[in-house]
Design a protein around this motif. Structure first.
Motif, PDB file in Angstrom:
ATOM      1  N   VAL A 124      66.885  26.611  71.700  1.00 13.45           N
ATOM      2  CA  VAL A 124      67.584  26.231  72.935  1.00 13.45           C
ATOM      3  C   VAL A 124      66.566  26.026  74.057  1.00 13.45           C
ATOM      4  CG1 VAL A 124      69.222  27.002  74.704  1.00 13.45           C
ATOM      5  CG2 VAL A 124      69.780  27.305  72.293  1.00 13.45           C
ATOM      6  N   ASP A 125      65.581  26.904  74.152  1.00 17.74           N
ATOM      7  CA  ASP A 125      64.529  26.745  75.163  1.00 17.74           C
ATOM      8  C   ASP A 125      63.778  25.430  74.978  1.00 17.74           C
ATOM      9  OD1 ASP A 125      65.156  29.189  76.299  1.00 17.74           O
ATOM     10  OD2 ASP A 125      63.537  30.272  75.280  1.00 17.74           O
ATOM     11  N   LEU A 126      63.429  25.109  73.730  1.00 13.16           N
ATOM     12  CA  LEU A 126      62.673  23.886  73.453  1.00 13.16           C
ATOM     13  C   LEU A 126      63.471  22.616  73.767  1.00 13.16           C
ATOM     14  CD1 LEU A 126      60.901  24.893  70.125  1.00 13.16           C
ATOM     15  CD2 LEU A 126      59.814  24.469  72.337  1.00 13.16           C
ATOM     16  N   LEU A 127      64.789  22.703  73.670  1.00 11.55           N
ATOM     17  CA  LEU A 127      65.626  21.532  73.973  1.00 11.55           C
ATOM     18  C   LEU A 127      65.599  21.179  75.460  1.00 11.55           C
ATOM     19  CD1 LEU A 127      68.706  22.221  71.683  1.00 11.55           C
ATOM     20  CD2 LEU A 127      67.051  20.352  71.467  1.00 11.55           C
ATOM     21  N   PRO A 142      69.638  20.628  80.615  1.00 10.18           N
ATOM     22  CA  PRO A 142      69.851  20.840  82.049  1.00 10.18           C
ATOM     23  C   PRO A 142      70.813  22.008  82.288  1.00 10.18           C
ATOM     24  CG  PRO A 142      70.970  18.850  81.308  1.00 10.18           C
ATOM     25  CD  PRO A 142      70.160  19.354  80.153  1.00 10.18           C
ATOM     26  N   GLY A 143      70.491  22.832  83.268  1.00 15.55           N
ATOM     27  CA  GLY A 143      71.330  23.981  83.594  1.00 15.55           C
ATOM     28  C   GLY A 143      72.659  23.563  84.193  1.00 15.55           C
ATOM     29  N   GLY A 144      73.682  24.352  83.937  1.00 15.23           N
ATOM     30  CA  GLY A 144      74.988  24.113  84.525  1.00 15.23           C
ATOM     31  C   GLY A 144      75.772  22.983  83.890  1.00 15.23           C
ATOM     32  N   LYS A 145      75.249  22.393  82.818  1.00 14.45           N
ATOM     33  CA  LYS A 145      75.952  21.300  82.152  1.00 14.45           C
ATOM     34  C   LYS A 145      76.008  21.616  80.656  1.00 14.45           C
ATOM     35  CE  LYS A 145      75.990  16.333  81.563  1.00 14.45           C
ATOM     36  NZ  LYS A 145      75.283  15.084  81.773  1.00 14.45           N
ATOM     37  N   PRO A 146      77.198  21.988  80.153  1.00 16.95           N
ATOM     38  CA  PRO A 146      77.311  22.337  78.734  1.00 16.95           C
ATOM     39  C   PRO A 146      76.918  21.161  77.836  1.00 16.95           C
ATOM     40  CG  PRO A 146      79.308  22.956  79.912  1.00 16.95           C
ATOM     41  CD  PRO A 146      78.481  22.125  80.854  1.00 16.95           C
ATOM     42  N   ALA A 147      76.204  21.480  76.769  1.00 15.75           N
ATOM     43  CA  ALA A 147      75.794  20.473  75.799  1.00 15.75           C
ATOM     44  C   ALA A 147      76.473  20.758  74.466  1.00 15.75           C
ATOM     45  CB  ALA A 147      74.278  20.495  75.630  1.00 15.75           C
ATOM     46  N   LEU A 148      76.591  19.729  73.641  1.00 11.17           N
ATOM     47  CA  LEU A 148      77.109  19.863  72.288  1.00 11.17           C
ATOM     48  C   LEU A 148      75.922  19.719  71.348  1.00 11.17           C
ATOM     49  CD1 LEU A 148      79.453  20.129  70.302  1.00 11.17           C
ATOM     50  CD2 LEU A 148      79.732  17.643  70.427  1.00 11.17           C
ATOM     51  N   ILE A 149      75.651  20.759  70.556  1.00  9.18           N
ATOM     52  CA  ILE A 149      74.484  20.807  69.687  1.00  9.18           C
ATOM     53  C   ILE A 149      74.942  20.800  68.235  1.00  9.18           C
ATOM     54  CG2 ILE A 149      72.491  22.196  69.008  1.00  9.18           C
ATOM     55  CD1 ILE A 149      72.559  23.323  71.914  1.00  9.18           C
ATOM     56  N   LEU A 150      74.303  19.964  67.423  1.00 16.56           N
ATOM     57  CA  LEU A 150      74.559  19.928  65.984  1.00 16.56           C
ATOM     58  C   LEU A 150      73.495  20.764  65.287  1.00 16.56           C
ATOM     59  CD1 LEU A 150      75.905  18.850  63.400  1.00 16.56           C
ATOM     60  CD2 LEU A 150      74.348  16.890  63.549  1.00 16.56           C
ATOM     61  N   ASP A 151      73.924  21.746  64.505  1.00 19.76           N
ATOM     62  CA  ASP A 151      73.005  22.580  63.733  1.00 19.76           C
ATOM     63  C   ASP A 151      73.230  22.284  62.262  1.00 19.76           C
ATOM     64  OD1 ASP A 151      71.450  24.506  62.506  1.00 19.76           O
ATOM     65  OD2 ASP A 151      72.315  26.199  63.601  1.00 19.76           O
ATOM     66  N   ALA A 152      72.389  21.421  61.694  1.00 16.19           N
ATOM     67  CA  ALA A 152      72.466  21.091  60.275  1.00 16.19           C
ATOM     68  C   ALA A 152      71.693  22.158  59.507  1.00 16.19           C
ATOM     69  CB  ALA A 152      71.885  19.714  60.015  1.00 16.19           C
ATOM     70  N   GLY A 153      72.395  22.891  58.655  1.00 14.67           N
ATOM     71  CA  GLY A 153      71.784  24.009  57.949  1.00 14.67           C
ATOM     72  C   GLY A 153      71.965  25.293  58.733  1.00 14.67           C
ATOM     73  N   CYS A 154      73.154  25.486  59.283  1.00 17.96           N
ATOM     74  CA  CYS A 154      73.407  26.602  60.211  1.00 17.96           C
ATOM     75  C   CYS A 154      73.510  27.959  59.526  1.00 17.96           C
ATOM     76  CB  CYS A 154      74.673  26.341  61.006  1.00 17.96           C
ATOM     77  SG  CYS A 154      76.173  26.338  60.013  1.00 17.96           S
ATOM     78  N   GLY A 155      73.578  27.984  58.210  1.00 17.91           N
ATOM     79  CA  GLY A 155      73.702  29.273  57.518  1.00 17.91           C
ATOM     80  C   GLY A 155      74.966  29.990  57.928  1.00 17.91           C
ATOM     81  N   SER A 156      74.832  31.243  58.297  1.00 21.18           N
ATOM     82  CA  SER A 156      76.001  32.048  58.655  1.00 21.18           C
ATOM     83  C   SER A 156      76.491  31.790  60.072  1.00 21.18           C
ATOM     84  CB  SER A 156      75.678  33.534  58.477  1.00 21.18           C
ATOM     85  OG  SER A 156      74.584  33.886  59.292  1.00 21.18           O
ATOM     86  N   GLY A 157      75.795  30.944  60.815  1.00 17.04           N
ATOM     87  CA  GLY A 157      76.255  30.573  62.151  1.00 17.04           C
ATOM     88  C   GLY A 157      75.783  31.472  63.269  1.00 17.04           C
ATOM     89  N   VAL A 158      74.794  32.316  63.008  1.00 16.85           N
ATOM     90  CA  VAL A 158      74.277  33.223  64.032  1.00 16.85           C
ATOM     91  C   VAL A 158      73.805  32.431  65.256  1.00 16.85           C
ATOM     92  CG1 VAL A 158      72.447  34.886  64.566  1.00 16.85           C
ATOM     93  CG2 VAL A 158      73.657  35.013  62.390  1.00 16.85           C
ATOM     94  N   GLY A 159      73.204  31.276  65.018  1.00 19.63           N
ATOM     95  CA  GLY A 159      72.715  30.455  66.122  1.00 19.63           C
ATOM     96  C   GLY A 159      73.815  30.030  67.078  1.00 19.63           C
ATOM     97  N   HIS A 206      76.686  26.540  75.962  1.00 15.55           N
ATOM     98  CA  HIS A 206      76.765  25.291  75.209  1.00 15.55           C
ATOM     99  C   HIS A 206      77.707  25.450  74.021  1.00 15.55           C
ATOM    100  CE1 HIS A 206      73.491  23.977  77.704  1.00 15.55           C
ATOM    101  NE2 HIS A 206      72.710  24.943  77.262  1.00 15.55           N
ATOM    102  N   PHE A 207      77.931  24.350  73.329  1.00 18.10           N
ATOM    103  CA  PHE A 207      78.803  24.327  72.159  1.00 18.10           C
ATOM    104  C   PHE A 207      77.993  23.888  70.949  1.00 18.10           C
ATOM    105  CE2 PHE A 207      81.317  23.480  75.916  1.00 18.10           C
ATOM    106  CZ  PHE A 207      82.324  24.421  75.803  1.00 18.10           C
ATOM    107  N   MET A 208      78.389  24.363  69.768  1.00 17.82           N
ATOM    108  CA  MET A 208      77.661  24.015  68.559  1.00 17.82           C
ATOM    109  C   MET A 208      78.615  23.616  67.448  1.00 17.82           C
ATOM    110  SD  MET A 208      75.072  26.315  66.254  1.00 17.82           S
ATOM    111  CE  MET A 208      76.173  26.819  64.952  1.00 17.82           C
ATOM    112  N   ILE A 209      78.221  22.583  66.735  1.00 16.59           N
ATOM    113  CA  ILE A 209      78.873  22.221  65.476  1.00 16.59           C
ATOM    114  C   ILE A 209      77.865  22.573  64.397  1.00 16.59           C
ATOM    115  CG2 ILE A 209      79.722  20.346  64.018  1.00 16.59           C
ATOM    116  CD1 ILE A 209      80.549  18.905  66.607  1.00 16.59           C
ATOM    117  N   GLY A 210      78.256  23.419  63.452  1.00 14.78           N
ATOM    118  CA  GLY A 210      77.348  23.845  62.405  1.00 14.78           C
ATOM    119  C   GLY A 210      77.782  23.318  61.039  1.00 14.78           C
ATOM    120  N   LEU A 211      76.808  22.814  60.297  1.00 15.81           N
ATOM    121  CA  LEU A 211      77.021  22.329  58.927  1.00 15.81           C
ATOM    122  C   LEU A 211      76.056  23.035  58.004  1.00 15.81           C
ATOM    123  CD1 LEU A 211      77.036  18.507  59.762  1.00 15.81           C
ATOM    124  CD2 LEU A 211      79.031  19.949  59.368  1.00 15.81           C
TER     125      LEU A 211
END
Length: 90
Positions: free
Chosen positions: A47-50, A53-70, A79-84
């Motif tokens: 998330v830091d490397l991405l 911008p602050g205050g604006k929610p982002a939608l992040i795709l995590d391909a290979g999310c495993g158990s979804g801890v991320g 932010h929001f995440m879609i995990g596969l």
């Protein structure tokens, strides 16, 4: 010799995906405290490397999310995440 060592370091290359990405394996992975800590730190760093911008929610795709801890980390940043993942375990 190199090819043998490489295959041994990645056991999932030695059998069918179902052998390594089953519900039972997913439960063991999710219950491992150390693995969860590592995954959380990796997600925080991602998330830091991405540099989102602050205050604006982002939608992040995590391909290979495993158990979804991320996803928990992503949500804590607002932010929001879609995990596969290859595993069908939930």
């Amino acid at each position: 010799a190199f090819e043998v060592a490489r295959a041994m370091s990645r056991p999932e290359r030695t059998g069918a995906p179902e052998q390594f990405y089953s519900t039972a394996e997913a439960k063991k992975y999710a219950a491992n405290k150390r693995m969860n800590e590592v995954q959380m730190h990796m997600a925080e760093r991602a998330v830091d490397l991405l540099q989102l911008p602050g205050g604006k929610p982002a939608l992040i795709l995590d391909a290979g999310c495993g158990s979804g801890v991320g996803g928990q980390v992503v949500a804590s940043y607002g932010h929001f995440m879609i995990g596969l993942d290859i595993s069908q375990a939930k």
